[in-house]
Structure formats: structure tokens, C-alpha cells
Design an enzyme around this catalytic site. Structure first.
Site, PDB file in Angstrom:
ATOM      1  N   ASP A 250       0.873  -1.165   0.000  1.00  0.00           N
ATOM      2  CA  ASP A 250       0.000   0.000   0.000  1.00  0.00           C
ATOM      3  C   ASP A 250       0.921   1.229   0.000  1.00  0.00           C
ATOM      4  O   ASP A 250       2.115   1.132   0.317  1.00  0.00           O
ATOM      5  CB  ASP A 250      -0.939   0.008   1.208  1.00  0.00           C
ATOM      6  CG  ASP A 250      -2.141   0.924   0.956  1.00  0.00           C
ATOM      7  OD1 ASP A 250      -2.078   1.764   0.028  1.00  0.00           O
ATOM      8  OD2 ASP A 250      -3.145   0.817   1.687  1.00  0.00           O
TER       9      ASP A 250
HETATM   10  C1  BGC Z   1      -5.050   3.220  -0.080  1.00  0.00           C
HETATM   11  C2  BGC Z   1      -5.036   2.217  -1.195  1.00  0.00           C
HETATM   12  C3  BGC Z   1      -4.790   2.921  -2.512  1.00  0.00           C
HETATM   13  C4  BGC Z   1      -3.498   3.680  -2.430  1.00  0.00           C
HETATM   14  C5  BGC Z   1      -3.150   4.434  -3.701  1.00  0.00           C
HETATM   15  C6  BGC Z   1      -3.864   4.166  -0.095  1.00  0.00           C
HETATM   16  O1  BGC Z   1      -4.120   5.248   0.735  1.00  0.00           O
HETATM   17  O2  BGC Z   1      -5.107   2.564   1.165  1.00  0.00           O
HETATM   18  O3  BGC Z   1      -6.252   1.521  -1.227  1.00  0.00           O
HETATM   19  O4  BGC Z   1      -4.801   1.997  -3.559  1.00  0.00           O
HETATM   20  O5  BGC Z   1      -3.604   4.647  -1.398  1.00  0.00           O
HETATM   21  O6  BGC Z   1      -3.987   5.521  -3.893  1.00  0.00           O
END
Ligand code: BGC
Length: 772
Positions: A250
Site C-alpha cells: 500500500d
Molecule cells: C489506499 C489504497 C490505494 C493507495 C493508492 C492508499 O491510501 O489505502 O487503497 O490503492 O492509497 O492511492
């Protein structure tokens, strides 16, 4: 933040075929340490590194999950900056309620097609975390409180996305069930709930849909960061489940890049401006990191790039924006849940005059905030759609002020309420649109209560007083309390329905579409009834999953708690009958057949749900668990035999002594029904159990020895003898004596023995189980 590069080199580099056909390991073998270190961390916010000398192009990954969030300019992971227009399909909270894997797959395919057209290689979705608490700020991005529903729908969306030559990404792996303290908190969860509830959906989707990627979560699990956990990312995911894709972090989840590499986290995102590369290079040079671990991760990045490249070469599907909007409308209509419909107040008669009340009818809430926020190609509002569907007078009153909706900002709550009540009193039916304000639920924080704003509840009261023929339509991403459930005749739970939610709502209200959505999560009467109430969101960096396996309906059923609306519930404008339940036990599955008949006057969809219970189980279990579901479309009067399969493996529980799944033999109750509390038929079947023979030790109890197939008869005999020879005193029979002694550790029986249960006897028991 860096500006993302478009992966223009995709498939157009100088030696595409050489690269495309090469073994990833061979490609990596030709790279320098620096190039490998570069490959395993993002080059920009959304792209991987290109290694031009080796013909490796960059690929772009982008959010996800219910549409495409491709940013062309400034980049962020919270949905703050602009992204290209894309179809905003119903978020998972709604799509899940359709309980329809074919529909979910079609939605996935449409998202995949849009991604493909934008040169995106991987869509960061679906999200399939379990809804542990109704307060989770990201509830709208997840499917269900149940792992079967979550896993099946995530698998379907994955299949759809990947059918277009684009990768999907199961996220957030794992036990990421709250937003509070999300980048640090440790989800302290026991082995059984971890396996049976929180990992189970991922396991299903990995096995059945073979996702190209899995995203590791921010949180820790039992103290270990999910992005740096070799047990989670390698032992469970790869060795036990056979995952053969790439693990991506993530955004900003990696604390220690070297530790994460060792654990099996292949690609860190986003760029760290070179810092991670330096750490990795130094660790290899200093002998702190085995270069083979880096090679494995780099090879998986190469393999992903090859897959994306190969996908980009398959025939493209034209993106028809109108057709995708129509699909979003169909999906939205299938997703809304008709909670209540007294006296068949719905569907509305087109000739009845209507008061449409509530700002949400004009300014719809159709998705949640954060990284999943889509810039829609268009947005339908319910007011326009109702006006078009009606052949009678339609009045509108905003009813309450909504931040950001300019027209109502100036009206006071009181005058808006009076205006709405007046409109309601002058028409045949009032339709009141209520919901949570957008700022109340988002990625990044959890809610603190389940209540709708007081001014909305006051408004509803005034409207119902003016006209009891009132229908409520709800828009929100997480469960809300419904204190009006007894007083209004009809409630349509709309969740967040995506960009076509407004027109779909009108379709449902006027009966052009027949409601068929079912709750994928229980609506409790009170927050205090919910399973995680006392343990959410934790403290001092830890959240204890104290409710164990009793999540969602498993909890409410086990505690026999009354709920507002149970898991699986949802009404239709027609009626369905379930008859002729027949269950046969096969070696590898239960085969469940039932006849479903549409006994009403309208065509409709029925969601057939199969629940299985194991009364008298030796482990703590819910009275019943959903084990299979299917959706059937039936014309009025039509009948169909449905056959559902429950793989034997799905009857198993996680045995923490053996660290594996075990099917407990014995009588199982199989029920088929229209909700977890509307079981129409049930039958009992005998399921043969797995052989469980845990070797005994001196720490095992007499009870363990009794339960062991190899020693049970000997223990029974010895206790019988002891009781007969007066070992139970005047009070206890053999059975009573056994109850007294069953928790006695074998190693401590020796000195105590009144009968033949001496040390030698104990050693004999232990030896017998070791030989076996
Ligand atoms: C989220 C993810 C997301 C990533 C990219 C994170 O804050 O938890 O689900 O894919 O950001 O935007």
C-alpha cells in the site's frame, strides 16, 4: 510528489519480443544490483521503473476499486487531486448487495476496458476486507461482513478486470479493518478468526481468480507489519495458497525496505526518491540481505511487466461511455436493498403525485471519499429521473441544508422542514432522501456513531406527520441506525450507488426495475450490540479482535440478539417460494438442490442462500454460516431447480493445534432461505470428519486422551474401573468421575492415581499416539 509518467514505452521499446518472451529469472540475471534495486520500488507515484538497457518498460498502476482513478497531473493517494473521467460504478458496499458474481464480473470487465484504454497496467482493486465494525470509515469500499461473499465477489471483479488484459489487485492484505491509526495499529487476532474470517476471502479469490497482484496492508498483525511479514506474504500467500503473482505495498506502507524484501514484498510504492534503492544496495553489499531475495522480487516485477505488455497486445475493446453508464445503472438497480415495503406502497403509481424531499435527491451522494474517488463521466440525480418517470405532479423540497449545495445553504433547518412538510401534505406520496453527509465517511478516519444527522431525522418526523405515506431512500457507505424503521412504511437502502444511482433509484421506485439486493452486513438495532463494540478501534497501537470468529451475523445469531434487519435480507415486488430441498453428501462436497418459484406477478431475481450449522461442535461456532449463494432470474409464475455446491473444505474450521483446516464430522444442519433469519427449509446430513489425531504429551489432559481415537477406549475403560472400585466415592458414576478428571494433565496423574492410571499407564497412552 512526482508527476506520473505515462508508460508510453509499453510494447514499443526497441526489443519488446526479446523481453516479452524471456524468462523473468534470465532477465534479472543480466541486471546489475543497482538496476534490480531500482526495479523493486516505484519510479514515480504511479509507475514502476523502466530499465531501458534491458528493454524493461515502465507500467502504470492506478486506483480502483469501483472505477478508474488515473491522475494525469499532480498525484496523491487520498483522492484530492483530479483524475481523468471514468465510469463510477457502484462501490463494493452496493455491488456486493447484488450477490451476483456475473454482474460483478461484467463491472470488472468494464473497469478493465477503461484501464486498458488509458494505458493502465494494474487496477488497484477490488478491496475485500471484512466489515468488522460498522464504524469503519472505508466500509463503502468493502463487500461484506462475511468471507464467502467478500471472496466470491472479489474473485468475480478480478476475473472481469483481468479479462481485458489488465491486472487486478486484491487489497488490503490483511486484517485491515479500520482507518483509525491505520498505518501503525496492530490487529491482535487469534488464529481461528484470522484464518476463518479475515484471510478466508483472500484465499478464495487467490485460488479461484489468480489475481496478478495482492496489496499488503498498512497495519500490523499480531505485532508484525503486514508489509514486512514473511509468514503472511510468503508462507501463507505463496506456499500455502499458491499465489503466483506480485505483492505490491500500500502507498507508503513500507517502513523497512530490506525487511519487506526478505518477507516477500516485491514492489514498494510509490517512489521513495532513491532512498529505498540505497538501503537495498547497501544491505546486499554488507551481506545483510541475500541477493537471491532481491532477485526473486525483481523477477516478479519483470513478470508483471510482461503480463501487462502481453495484455496490451490483445485486441482492445472499445470503451463505450454510454454503455458503461447503462451498466452502472443496471448494477445500481440490482444493488439497492428494499428493507421494508408495508402495504406495497412501492412501486409508485406513475399517476400518483409525489413530493421528492431531501437535498440528496438533487445533489446525490454516490461514492465515498479517499483514494477510490472517481471523476465520473456523468452523474444522474434522482429528482430529474423521478420527474421523467412520473405522469403526475412532482414537487421538490430540499428539506435540510447540505454543505456544498449552494441552493440550500441559506435556508434554515426550520424553514426547510416546514416547506418539506407542506409539500408532503399536498401529494399522494412523499419520498424522502436521507443519508450521511460526504464529510462523515472517508478513507483515513472512522465514524464515531451510527446516527443520521438530527436535522434529517427531525425532517422525516415532520414529513411523516404531514403524510404517513412516506418512503425513505438512504444514501451512505456504512450502516446507519434506523430509528424510523417502525414508523415509515417503506425504506430503500441505496448505499452509495455510483454515477447512475439517481436513475436506478427512479427505476426501482416506479417498478421499471424490481429490487433484488440483499444485505451483505447486518443492520443492528444499536451500535452497542455490534460484535466489536468494546474493542474498536483499540488503544495504544493495538486493537484486540476479542469477538473472535463471531463477526457480523455470526455474532448476532450466536447471542440471539434482535437486529433491525438481518444479513441476507432484502425484499422484492414479487414473492419467491423455496421447496424440495435435497442435500446429498459427496466425498468432496455437499450438493444442495432446491426448487425456487416466483409466485408473484412480476419478474424478479431471488438470491438463494445456503447456511450450514454444526450443532454441538467441539469448537466455538456460530449457529449457521453462509456456505453458498446464487442468484436466479425468474419470470412471474416460473420455477427453477437450483443446484449449489458447498466444497467439503468450506465446512472446515482452523485447528490451531494442528495448524490446518479440519472438517469436524457429525450432523450438519443445512438450510436454504432468503436471509440468515428467513430460512425456508432445512435438513440434517451426516458428514464424515477428518481424522484428527494430535499426538499426546504430558501436558495433554485426560479429556484430550479420551477424545483421541487411539486412546479414547483405554481411558474410558480405566475410568470405568476406577469408578467401580470406589474411585468416585459415593457421589460419582464413571461419567461424573470423568468430568472431574478431564482437565487433569496426563503428566500430573501419576501420583494421584487411585486405579491403574499410573505413570506407566500414562506413558503407554502417549507412546501409542506417537506410533499412530
Ligand atoms: C489506499 C489504497 C490505494 C493507495 C493508492 C492508499 O491510501 O489505502 O487503497 O490503492 O492509497 O492511492
Amino acid at each position: 510528489m512526482t508527476t506520473p509518467a505515462t508508460p508510453s514505452s509499453l510494447g514499443t521499446d526497441s526489443s519488446p519480443d526479446l523481453f516479452a518472451d524471456a524468462e523473468p529469472r534470465d532477465v534479472v540475471a543480466r541486471l546489475s544490483l543497482e538496476q534490480k534495486a531500482e526495479l523493486v520500488t516505484g519510479a514515480t507515484f504511479w509507475t514502476t521503473a523502466a530499465v531501458e538497457e534491458a528493454g524493461i518498460p515502465a507500467i502504470m498502476v492506478t486506483d480502483g476499486p469501483h472505477g478508474l482513478r488515473k491522475q494525469g497531473g499532480a498525484a496523491d493517494h487520498l483522492g484530492l487531486e483530479q483524475s481523468v473521467p471514468a465510469t463510477c460504478f457502484p462501490p463494493a458496499v452496493a455491488l456486493g448487495s447484488a450477490f451476483d458474481t456475473d454482474l460483478a464480473e461484467r463491472v470488472g470487465a468494464a473497469i478493465g476496458a477503461e484501464a486498458r484504454a488509458e494505458g493502465v497496467g494494474v487496477v488497484l482493486g477490488p478491496g475485500l476486507n471484512i466489515k468488522r465494525s460498522p464504524l469503519c470509515g472505508r466500509s463503502f469500499e468493502y463487500f461484506s461482513e462475511d468471507p464467502l461473499v467478500s471472496g466470491e465477489l472479489a474473485a468475480a471483479v478480478t476475473r472481469g478486470i483481468q479479462s481485458r488484459g489488465v491486472g487486478a489487485c486484491l487489497k488490503h492484505f490483511a486484517a485491515n479493518n479500520q482507518e483509525h491509526d491505520r498505518m501503525r495499529v496492530s490487529s491482535d487476532v487469534d488464529a481461528r478468526p484470522l484464518r476463518e474470517i479475515y484471510l478466508r476471502g483472500f484465499e478464495r479469490a487467490v485460488a479461484s481468480a489468480r489475481p496478478w497482484t495482492v496489496m499488503s496492508a498498512y497495519n500490523r498483525i499480531n505485532g508484525v507489519s503486514a508489509s514486512e511479514d514473511p509468514w503472511l506474504l510468503t508462507e501463507v500467500l505463496r506456499d500455502q495458497w499458491g499465489f503466483d503473482g506480485l505483492v505490491i505495498s500500500d502507498w507508503f506502507a513500507v517502513g523497512d525496505r530490506v525487511e519487506a524484501l526478505r518477507a516477500g514484498l516485491d514492489l514498494e510504492m510509490p517512489t521513495t526518491g532513491g532512498a529505498s534503492q540505497e538501503q537495498v544496495i547497501a544491505a546486499v553489499q554488507e551481506g545483510d540481505l541475500d541477493e537471491a531475495a532481491l532477485d526473486r522480487c525483481a523477477a516478479r516485477v519483470v513478470e508483471l511487466v510482461q503480463k501487462v505488455q502481453a495484455g496490451a497486445r490483445t485486441p482492445a475493446v472499445d470503451v463505450d461511455v454510454q454503455a458503461h453508464h447503462a451498466l452502472a445503472r443496471e448494477a445500481a438497480a440490482r444493488s439497492a436493498v428494499l428493507l421494508k415495503n408495508d402495504d406495497e406502497i412501492l412501486p409508485l403509481d406513475a399517476c400518483a403525485s409525489v413530493a421528492v424531499i431531501g437535498e440528496f435527491a438533487r445533489t446525490p451522494r454516490y461514492q465515498g471519499a479517499g483514494s477510490s474517488q472517481i471523476n465520473p463521466t456523468r452523474v444522474d440525480d434522482a429528482l430529474t429521473a423521478i420527474t421523467a418517470a412520473s405522469r403526475a405532479e412532482v414537487r421538490f423540497a430540499p428539506g435540510f441544508p447540505l454543505e456544498g449545495a449552494e441552493e440550500t445553504a441559506s435556508g434554515t433547518a426550520q424553514s426547510l422542514r416546514a416547506e418539506a412538510a407542506e409539500a408532503a401534505g399536498a401529494v399522494d406520496v412523499a419520498v424522502v432522501f436521507l443519508g450521511l453527509p460526504a464529510a462523515d465517511e472517508s478513507e483515513g478516519f472512522d465514524r464515531e456513531h451510527l446516527d443520521l444527522p438530527a436535522e434529517q431525522l427531525n425532517l422525516l418526523e415532520a414529513v411523516v406527520e404531514a403524510n404517513p405515506r412516506t418512503v425513505v431512500v438512504l444514501s451512505h457507505g456504512g450502516v446507519v441506525a434506523l430509528p424510523f424503521a417502525q414508523t415509515v412504511p417503506a425504506i430503500l437502502e441505496g448505499w452509495l450507488l455510483g454515477q447512475a444511482g439517481g436513475s436506478a433509484t427512479a427505476d426501482l421506485l416506479y417498478g421499471t426495475a424490481n429490487p433484488s439486493g440483499r444485505l451483505t452486513e447486518t443492520i443492528p438495532l444499536r451500535l452497542a450490540d455490534s460484535p466489536a463494540y468494546l474493542d474498536f478501534p483499540g488503544e495504544h497501537g493495538h486493537v484486540r479482535y476479542g469477538e473472535g470468529v463471531f463477526v457480523g451475523y455470526r455474532w448476532y445469531d450466536a447471542r440471539d440478539l434482535e437486529v433491525a434487519f438481518p444479513f441476507g435480507h432484502g425484499l422484492s415486488y414479487t414473492r419467491f417460494e423455496h421447496t424440495d430441498l435435497d442435500v446429498s453428501v459427496k466425498a468432496d462436497e455437499l450438493r444442495v438442490r432446491a426448487t425456487i418459484t416466483n409466485t408473484g406477478e412480476r419478474d424478479g431475481h431471488e438470491v438463494v442462500q445456503v447456511y450450514v450449522g454444526r450443532p454441538g461442535s467441539t469448537v466455538a461456532r456460530a449457529p449457521r454460516e453462509l456456505k453458498a449463494f446464487t442468484t436466479v432470474a425468474l419470470q412471474a409464475g416460473a420455477s427453477q431447480i437450483v443446484e449449489l455446491r458447498v466444497p467439503r473444505q468450506d465446512l472446515a474450521h482452523w485447528d490451531r493445534r494442528l495448524d490446518r483446516w479440519v472438517v469436524e464430522g457429525g450432523e450438519h444442519v443445512v438450510a436454504v432461505g432468503a436471509s440468515s433469519r428467513d430460512l425456508r427449509q432445512e435438513t440434517r446430513v451426516e458428514v464424515p470428519g477428518d481424522e484428527v489425531a494430535v499426538p499426546l504429551t504430558r501436558e495433554s489432559t485426560l479429556g484430550d486422551a479420551l477424545a483421541h481415537p487411539l486412546t479414547g477406549p483405554l481411558v474410558r475403560e480405566a475410568v470405568q474401573e476406577a469408578a467401580q472400585s470406589g474411585g468416585g466415592g459415593d457421589v460419582f458414576s464413571a461419567e461424573g468421575l470423568m468430568r472431574m478428571l478431564e482437565s487433569f494433565p496426563l503428566g500430573r496423574l501419576g501420583g494421584f492415581s487411585t486405579s491403574g492410571m499410573d505413570q506407566e499407564w500414562v506413558d503407554g497412552l502417549i507412546a501409542r499416539t506417537r506410533r499412530g
